[in-house]
Enzyme design. Sequence first.
Site, PDB file in Angstrom:
ATOM      1  N   PRO A  81      23.436   2.043  -1.986  1.00  0.00           N
ATOM      2  CA  PRO A  81      24.143   1.429  -3.117  1.00  0.00           C
ATOM      3  C   PRO A  81      25.464   0.800  -2.730  1.00  0.00           C
ATOM      4  O   PRO A  81      26.264   1.364  -1.982  1.00  0.00           O
ATOM      5  CB  PRO A  81      24.347   2.627  -4.068  1.00  0.00           C
ATOM      6  CG  PRO A  81      23.151   3.490  -3.810  1.00  0.00           C
ATOM      7  CD  PRO A  81      22.931   3.383  -2.317  1.00  0.00           C
ATOM      8  N   CYS A  82      25.691  -0.399  -3.286  1.00  0.00           N
ATOM      9  CA  CYS A  82      26.808  -1.241  -2.827  1.00  0.00           C
ATOM     10  C   CYS A  82      27.937  -1.361  -3.824  1.00  0.00           C
ATOM     11  O   CYS A  82      28.976  -1.935  -3.506  1.00  0.00           O
ATOM     12  CB  CYS A  82      26.273  -2.648  -2.512  1.00  0.00           C
ATOM     13  SG  CYS A  82      25.612  -3.511  -3.967  1.00  0.00           S
ATOM     14  N   GLN A  83      27.782  -0.837  -5.041  1.00  0.00           N
ATOM     15  CA  GLN A  83      28.750  -1.142  -6.088  1.00  0.00           C
ATOM     16  C   GLN A  83      30.182  -0.779  -5.707  1.00  0.00           C
ATOM     17  O   GLN A  83      31.133  -1.477  -6.054  1.00  0.00           O
ATOM     18  CB  GLN A  83      28.371  -0.418  -7.391  1.00  0.00           C
ATOM     19  CG  GLN A  83      27.122  -0.960  -8.060  1.00  0.00           C
ATOM     20  CD  GLN A  83      25.849  -0.288  -7.572  1.00  0.00           C
ATOM     21  OE1 GLN A  83      25.794   0.224  -6.461  1.00  0.00           O
ATOM     22  NE2 GLN A  83      24.832  -0.273  -8.404  1.00  0.00           N
TER      23      GLN A  83
END
Length: 416
Positions: A81-83
């Site tokens: 996940p990159c958020q």
Amino acid sequence: MKFIRTVELFAGVGGFRLGLEAASDKFKVIWANQWEPSMREQYAFDCYIAHFGNGKHHVCQDIAKAKCDVPDHDLLVGGFPCQDYSIMKKNSAGIEGAKGALWWQIDDILQEKRPKYVLLENVDRIIRSPAKQCGRDFSIILRCFYEKGYAVDWRVINAADHGYAQRRRRTFIVAYHNQTKAFRDLAEIVCVQGLKSMHRHIMEKCIFAKAFPIKNHSRSYVESWIDELEYAGIPDVSKAQRVYLYNAGVMMNGRIYSVDVTPQQEVPTPIKAILERDPVPEHYFLCDEDMSRWVYFKGAKHEKRRRRDGSQYYFSEGSVPFPEPLNKPSRTVLTSESQVGRTSHVVQDQTTGRLRVLTPVECERLNGFPDGWTNTVMPERMRYFCMGNALVVPLVTRIASTLLTEMSLEEVKNAP
């Protein structure tokens, strides 16, 4: 026939797997995990099993719980996940954020299983996250790999530079363990030739250079260390490390070398090439009552705004194309695609000449998925969301094809 036993983490709707299997049937996914903690309905996982089957080796569970069931494997892949690393998130917390911290689940798996190869993907900003301590998060990730006996290559890749229809910039990471020939060969030459060999590795020898050839590089480079002599442990890296990393780099035995490279450009695919030719449903077209909002969001701004504490400030931003130029590749597809806003794509329909948003199929095409891939059980809003979180599949295929030629099949075991 020997297989490369592959584990896919944060699998989404299966982009990594599609890319690997397009490269070779030697890549055999023996275990996959997908879980979205913020959603009651697991639409991405439902899409995954609709295409790849619903078996005990496809797990829909928090990775913190599921990681104990990860089998032995040769290759670990995932778009974690990159958020918390993304520029789209204000005051992003990086590796300390709720989703950024999922890196430590990968780290636990590396500690336990030590796969020979690792292929990961994240936003381009991860190499300089967080803004207040540039390069800290990626240095922590590199230190984790170093402590477990890995060398690491990274490259920020813009899909449009390599012929695709989307200007999507992502950081790809390849790590290879000291039990591999690739590690031993690089370690030996770095020991003898130092930085020159690391530079040559980035420019010519590494997997990324072979999959995406480099045209030239800047004169600037950075050299750094993340080994025990520089930092006693990861807490010290977290506290003190600050380094401006470039878009290509290598880490070997705790030594980092990074340089800004320019790829050999391939002619990009224009967005008009992926637009649907058949008539699209009416609800994709912009309606008159929303037009003023579209114009506002897309236009330039210099306006007075008020903070929560009551103080005022001036907010400024430039305009974005409205509609999109059809003879160029698209901007990056985001999870909010099709909603009235600045980042959604608006195109002139090729049949009617009217303005409309992209369809889910067009977003799938921009990421290299087959038409209708997400047309399973999920609402249309989620089809956009899944494509905003996805990667450009053909990039994985090119990396995997090159990786396959580098891997000695004597290093991998028969799949169970």
